[in-house]
Design a protein around this motif. Structure first.
Motif, short mmCIF file in Angstrom:
data_model
loop_
_atom_site.label_atom_id
_atom_site.label_comp_id
_atom_site.label_asym_id
_atom_site.label_seq_id
_atom_site.Cartn_x
_atom_site.Cartn_y
_atom_site.Cartn_z
N VAL A 184 0.82 -1.21 0.00
CA VAL A 184 0.00 0.00 0.00
C VAL A 184 0.85 1.26 0.00
N GLU A 185 2.17 1.12 0.24
CA GLU A 185 3.06 2.28 0.21
C GLU A 185 3.35 2.74 -1.22
N GLY A 186 3.07 1.90 -2.18
CA GLY A 186 3.33 2.26 -3.57
C GLY A 186 3.88 1.10 -4.35
N PRO A 187 4.11 1.31 -5.66
CA PRO A 187 4.52 0.20 -6.53
C PRO A 187 6.00 -0.19 -6.42
N ARG A 188 6.82 0.61 -5.73
CA ARG A 188 8.26 0.31 -5.69
C ARG A 188 8.71 -0.04 -4.27
N THR A 189 7.98 -0.92 -3.62
CA THR A 189 8.37 -1.45 -2.32
C THR A 189 8.83 -2.89 -2.48
N ARG A 190 9.45 -3.41 -1.45
CA ARG A 190 9.89 -4.79 -1.49
C ARG A 190 8.69 -5.73 -1.64
N GLY A 191 7.60 -5.42 -0.95
CA GLY A 191 6.40 -6.25 -1.06
C GLY A 191 5.82 -6.23 -2.45
N SER A 192 5.78 -5.04 -3.07
CA SER A 192 5.25 -4.93 -4.43
C SER A 192 6.13 -5.67 -5.42
N LEU A 193 7.44 -5.60 -5.22
CA LEU A 193 8.38 -6.27 -6.13
C LEU A 193 8.18 -7.77 -6.11
N ILE A 194 8.19 -8.36 -4.93
CA ILE A 194 8.12 -9.82 -4.88
C ILE A 194 6.73 -10.33 -5.25
N ASP A 195 5.69 -9.58 -4.92
CA ASP A 195 4.35 -10.00 -5.32
C ASP A 195 4.21 -9.96 -6.84
N GLY A 196 4.85 -8.97 -7.48
CA GLY A 196 4.82 -8.89 -8.93
C GLY A 196 5.56 -10.04 -9.59
N ILE A 197 6.64 -10.49 -8.95
CA ILE A 197 7.40 -11.62 -9.49
C ILE A 197 6.63 -12.93 -9.33
N ILE A 198 6.03 -13.12 -8.18
CA ILE A 198 5.33 -14.37 -7.87
C ILE A 198 4.00 -14.48 -8.60
N ASN A 199 3.35 -13.35 -8.88
CA ASN A 199 2.03 -13.34 -9.51
C ASN A 199 2.05 -14.14 -10.82
N PRO A 200 1.21 -15.18 -10.94
CA PRO A 200 1.20 -15.99 -12.18
C PRO A 200 0.91 -15.18 -13.44
N ASN A 201 0.23 -14.05 -13.29
CA ASN A 201 -0.04 -13.21 -14.46
C ASN A 201 1.24 -12.68 -15.10
N TYR A 202 2.33 -12.70 -14.33
CA TYR A 202 3.58 -12.17 -14.84
C TYR A 202 4.62 -13.27 -15.07
N ASN A 203 4.16 -14.52 -15.13
CA ASN A 203 5.07 -15.62 -15.46
C ASN A 203 5.78 -15.42 -16.79
N PRO A 204 5.14 -14.80 -17.79
CA PRO A 204 5.85 -14.58 -19.05
C PRO A 204 7.13 -13.77 -18.89
N ILE A 205 7.17 -12.86 -17.91
CA ILE A 205 8.40 -12.09 -17.67
C ILE A 205 9.52 -13.03 -17.26
N ARG A 206 9.20 -13.97 -16.40
CA ARG A 206 10.22 -14.91 -15.92
C ARG A 206 10.67 -15.84 -17.05
N SER A 207 9.76 -16.21 -17.93
CA SER A 207 10.14 -17.01 -19.09
C SER A 207 11.04 -16.21 -20.02
N ILE A 208 10.74 -14.93 -20.19
CA ILE A 208 11.59 -14.05 -20.99
C ILE A 208 12.98 -13.98 -20.37
N TYR A 209 13.04 -13.90 -19.06
CA TYR A 209 14.32 -13.83 -18.35
C TYR A 209 15.18 -15.04 -18.69
N TYR A 210 14.54 -16.22 -18.71
CA TYR A 210 15.28 -17.44 -19.02
C TYR A 210 15.73 -17.46 -20.49
N THR A 211 14.81 -17.20 -21.41
CA THR A 211 15.14 -17.25 -22.83
C THR A 211 16.22 -16.23 -23.18
N TYR A 212 16.08 -15.03 -22.66
CA TYR A 212 17.05 -13.96 -22.91
C TYR A 212 18.46 -14.40 -22.53
N HIS A 213 18.60 -15.01 -21.34
CA HIS A 213 19.93 -15.38 -20.86
C HIS A 213 20.42 -16.71 -21.44
#
Length: 300
Positions: A184-213
């Motif tokens: 609730v403090e905003g989009p650039r907190t530690r909680g917001s960061l990890i929730d964005g990573i874990i959220n299944p809606n953003y799994n494509p980002i993690r797949s991009i991370y793998y393919t890119y590297h």
């Protein structure tokens, strides 16, 4: 002999691929606090370094060259009794196969660092509960975050267990009186960061991370760079699905902030025949507009 070297290289790379412990360089700077006992901060620096490098985060015993290389730079800007506040820059790199180049995994500037600390106290990590002082919680959160990014870059969704631990640390710390955790403090907190990573809606980002590297960057030292460059470009184009929501997603912003220089360098050449540079340029200008003048507009 050639076959032996090939096998050795594959063995070495396999070890790197499953390196989940961490090797950190730590600096603590308190020069802004005039009249303070600087020895206190040297002690704090050593305590944090030992805490990161001597804690068994995964239960694996690895050599230093196998560990994820990182930097933790803490700048103390205020002090009230045993309570300190400041900023923390966390950086990590990943080896690129068949080269001496190290690719940036993360480059994070956390400006909401507040913690309690008494000189020479033991720093102990407990993943099941909040420490009460916030220092070990912040450090542990970023350790697991870095290991998650590293694992994702070698295996698709490979960092899940580490991200899950980072999220648990975040949840333990929320509503405990220390800023920087709550979504609730905003989009650039530690909680917001990890929730964005874990959220299944953003799994494509993690797949991009793998393919890119793994499919792209690790093959850039091949004689023919056209194929890995095309793979990298196509993986980046996968971010197009987030062009209307990226401003509110810290995970996407962090990826682009960490990778902008590298992305620019990869395509800052004439050997981009397999890549639609116009589409890539337009996407980068949309997602990372602050780099338009210094990077994207300079692409030919």
């Amino acid at each position: 002999m050639k076959r032996f070297l090939t096998i050795f290289s594959l063995f070495l790379f396999a070890n790197l691929a499953f390196s989940q412990e961490i090797f950190a360089n730590v600096t603590v700077n308190a020069q802004q606090l005039a009249g303070s006992n600087q020895q206190t901060y040297k002690t704090l620096e050593k305590n944090i370094r030992d805490f990161i490098n001597k804690t068994s985060w995964t239960g694996k015993k690895l050599q230093n060259f196998e560990k994820v290389k990182s930097n933790f730079s803490l700048v103390i800007t205020g002090k009230d009794g045993n309570r300190y506040n400041g900023t923390l820059v966390v950086q990590a790199v990943r080896p690129v196969f068949n080269s001496t180049y190290e690719s940036p995994l993360a480059n994070i500037n956390d400006t909401k660092i507040v913690f309690d600390y008494v000189e020479n106290e033991n720093l102990v990590f407990n993943e099941r509960q909040f420490s009460g002082k916030n220092l070990t919680d912040i450090i542990s959160f970023y350790v697991y975050l870095i290991m998650g990014y590293d694992a994702d870059s070698f295996q698709s969704m490979g960092g899940q267990q580490h991200f899950t631990k980072a999220q648990q640390i975040s949840r333990n710390a929320m509503n405990k009186g220390f800023e920087g955790w709550s979504v609730v403090e905003g989009p650039r907190t530690r909680g917001s960061l990890i929730d964005g990573i874990i959220n299944p809606n953003y799994n494509p980002i993690r797949s991009i991370y793998y393919t890119y590297h793994r499919s792209g960057l690790d093959n850039l030292n091949n004689q023919d760079q056209s194929s890995p460059k095309k793979i990298i470009a196509e993986s980046l184009m996968g971010l197009k699905q987030y062009e209307n929501s990226f401003q509110q997603n810290y995970a996407i912003n962090l990826f682009l902030d960490s990778k902008a220089g590298e992305i620019y360098s990869i395509f800052d050449s004439k050997n981009n025949g397999a890549v639609n540079m116009n589409d890539l340029k337009q996407l980068m200008m949309t997602l990372s507009p602050k780099n338009s003048d210094t990077k994207w507009n300079n692409w030919k």
